[in-house]
Each structure stands twice: as structure tokens, then as C-alpha cells.
Design a protein around this motif. Structure first.
Motif, PDB file in Angstrom:
ATOM      1  N   ASN A  60     -21.561  -8.921 -18.466  1.00 59.69           N
ATOM      2  CA  ASN A  60     -22.970  -8.784 -18.832  1.00 59.69           C
ATOM      3  C   ASN A  60     -23.762  -8.035 -17.767  1.00 59.69           C
ATOM      4  O   ASN A  60     -24.968  -7.861 -17.876  1.00 59.69           O
ATOM      5  N   LYS A  61     -23.060  -7.590 -16.721  1.00 61.42           N
ATOM      6  CA  LYS A  61     -23.686  -6.822 -15.641  1.00 61.42           C
ATOM      7  C   LYS A  61     -23.265  -5.360 -15.752  1.00 61.42           C
ATOM      8  O   LYS A  61     -22.071  -5.049 -15.743  1.00 61.42           O
ATOM      9  N   ILE A  62     -24.242  -4.480 -15.882  1.00 62.11           N
ATOM     10  CA  ILE A  62     -23.970  -3.051 -16.064  1.00 62.11           C
ATOM     11  C   ILE A  62     -24.644  -2.273 -14.938  1.00 62.11           C
ATOM     12  O   ILE A  62     -25.869  -2.318 -14.789  1.00 62.11           O
ATOM     13  N   MET A  63     -23.848  -1.576 -14.154  1.00 69.13           N
ATOM     14  CA  MET A  63     -24.396  -0.783 -13.055  1.00 69.13           C
ATOM     15  C   MET A  63     -24.783   0.606 -13.570  1.00 69.13           C
ATOM     16  O   MET A  63     -23.976   1.303 -14.194  1.00 69.13           O
ATOM     17  N   ILE A  64     -26.029   0.982 -13.321  1.00 69.34           N
ATOM     18  CA  ILE A  64     -26.517   2.300 -13.700  1.00 69.34           C
ATOM     19  C   ILE A  64     -26.133   3.327 -12.631  1.00 69.34           C
ATOM     20  O   ILE A  64     -25.721   4.448 -12.929  1.00 69.34           O
ATOM     21  N   ASN A  65     -26.281   2.937 -11.379  1.00 69.02           N
ATOM     22  CA  ASN A  65     -25.793   3.739 -10.248  1.00 69.02           C
ATOM     23  C   ASN A  65     -25.448   2.764  -9.134  1.00 69.02           C
ATOM     24  O   ASN A  65     -25.349   1.550  -9.374  1.00 69.02           O
ATOM     25  N   ASP A  66     -25.264   3.244  -7.928  1.00 69.25           N
ATOM     26  CA  ASP A  66     -24.865   2.353  -6.831  1.00 69.25           C
ATOM     27  C   ASP A  66     -25.940   1.330  -6.483  1.00 69.25           C
ATOM     28  O   ASP A  66     -25.639   0.284  -5.888  1.00 69.25           O
TER      29      ASP A  66
ATOM     30  N   GLN B  29     -31.291  -3.063  -5.091  1.00 71.47           N
ATOM     31  CA  GLN B  29     -30.835  -3.736  -3.881  1.00 71.47           C
ATOM     32  C   GLN B  29     -31.870  -4.696  -3.304  1.00 71.47           C
ATOM     33  O   GLN B  29     -31.515  -5.586  -2.527  1.00 71.47           O
ATOM     34  N   GLU B  30     -33.122  -4.539  -3.685  1.00 70.64           N
ATOM     35  CA  GLU B  30     -34.175  -5.349  -3.078  1.00 70.64           C
ATOM     36  C   GLU B  30     -34.860  -6.305  -4.050  1.00 70.64           C
ATOM     37  O   GLU B  30     -35.327  -7.368  -3.646  1.00 70.64           O
TER      38      GLU B  30
END
Length: 235
Positions: A124-130, A171-172
Motif C-alpha cells: 500500500n506504499k507507493i514511492m513516486i521518487n526517492d 522525508q520531513e
């Protein structure tokens, strides 16, 4: 003289997606009547309402919010309550369509063997970029009714995706306070690879499904079939 009170046993099971324990009792005749009337009517919204009424009566765990259950958790829990109420053995009929056989076979199996099946590649976690990603939320039975998932037009797919995002993160920070228009714009700005990843969330989403292998009573051949979705187990 008052009639004697009948003690109803309670049981415990585990919600598949959250692994949390839930305590429940079997449904009684008055609750089964509600279910049967809804099933006879055949309207999905009436069936869901009837099941929610049964949950309200049967679930003993405090502060248990049935409206937050994912659709597959909802189906799983109802099946388990059904098993403890009227018996774990289900009898279904399957027509053997291959080789022009056409024979209708009666097959029995145990509800306790029916599980929510999880795809090992599902996330359920999709990374768009780093740095940026989204966490998706599973649809409830109500959102499934509201979202026309069968409509594959790009406008509807974007709407379904937008309503299924739990939050965006980097990240924040995490971002959950956004409008639907903002989320639609966010999805429209994704590239095709990221868009397909969101589609994979639905394609690989856990499902209440049971694989059945039986021997045809007429021709003797082995037959494999899948049973999926709550209503399939109530036929």
C-alpha cells in the motif's frame, strides 16, 4: 414463571489486515431473518446494511468500528460469524462446463479453510521518487459501492485513485489535509509508471477467495474452480 435464559457462546478471530483480535457471538434467529430478507431482495446496499446490523448485535469487542473495515476484512468476518452461527460446512453447486459435460456437482467445504489471500507483491506504499510517496487505503464496502471500480475511463480511474489515497509523505512531513481537487491534480501530474503502480495496488489487493478442486460426479474428471467474494459463499 419466567423462561430459562439461553447462554450464547462467544468466539475470537483475527482481522486479516490489522491482525487485531475481535470477539463475537453467533447470530440468532432474529438476525438471520434480517440477513435472509436482504439476500432475497438481492440489492447490495440492503445486504450491506443487514450485515452491519448483524455486526452491531454480534460483535462484543468494545469500540469496534465496522465502517472502517476494509471490504475483504468485512467479508471475512461475516463469513466467520456465519460459520459459528449455522455451521462451518458450506454446500455449493458447480456446473462442469468443460468437454460439454454440463453436470452440476454438489461440493462441500469448511469455512475455516477460507482465507483472505495476500499477494506477496502487494504494497500500500507507493514511492513516486526517492523522497515522495503515497500510502493507499483499502476501500470499505461503502466506498466500493460509491466508487464505480468497473468504469475504466481515465476520469473515473483518477477519481478512484484520488479517493483511495490515505496520505502523501516526503522525508520531513506527511500530508493528509488536502482537497479532492488537489489530490486529483497530484495524480494527473504523475508519470505513467507511477500511475500504473497505483493501479497495481487494486489489482493485487487482498481478496476473500477459496480454491476448490473436486472430481466431477458424471465424467470423473478433476475440476478446479475459485470462489471469490462474500455472496459467492451464501449462494
Amino acid at each position: 414463571m419466567n423462561l430459562p435464559l439461553i447462554t450464547t457462546p462467544t468466539f475470537t478471530d483475527t482481522i486479516p489486515s490489522t491482525k487485531k483480535k475481535v470477539e463475537f457471538r453467533p447470530f440468532l434467529v432474529k438476525e438471520e431473518k434480517i440477513l435472509l430478507m436482504a439476500m432475497e431482495g438481492g440489492e447490495n446496499d440492503e445486504i450491506i446494511t443487514a450485515i452491519e446490523q448483524v455486526f452491531d448485535a454480534c460483535i462484543k469487542t468494545k469500540n469496534f468500528d465496522i465502517k472502517k473495515l476494509s471490504s475483504f476484512d468485512f467479508e471475512y468476518l461475516m463469513l466467520k460469524i456465519r460459520g459459528k452461527s449455522v455451521g462451518e460446512i458450506i454446500e455449493l453447486n458447480f456446473r462442469h462446463e468443460e468437454d460439454d459435460c454440463g453436470h452440476v456437482n454438489t461440493v462441500n467445504f469448511n469455512i475455516d479453510d477460507v482465507k483472505v489471500q495476500f499477494d506477496e507483491n502487494h504494497s500500500n506504499k507507493i514511492m513516486i521518487n526517492d523522497d515522495v510517496g503515497v500510502v493507499m487505503k483499502y476501500p470499505t464496502v461503502h466506498s466500493v459501492q460509491e466508487l464505480d471500480i468497473e468504469d475504466e475511463s481515465i476520469e473515473n480511474v483518477i477519481k478512484v485513485f484520488a479517493k483511495s489515497v490515505d496520505y502523501v509523505f516526503d522525508q520531513e512531513n506527511t500530508y493528509s489535509d488536502y482537497s479532492m481537487d488537489e489530490m486529483v491534480k497530484f495524480i494527473e501530474d504523475l508519470n505513467q509508471s507511477h500511475f500504473e503502480k497505483m493501479g497495481d495496488f487494486f489489482k493485487t489487493m487482498p481478496k476473500l477467495r477459496h480454491d476448490i478442486l473436486f472430481k466431477c460426479e458424471k465424467c470423473g474428471k478433476d475440476v478446479f474452480t475459485e470462489v471469490e467474494g462474500l455472496q459467492s459463499f451464501f449462494i
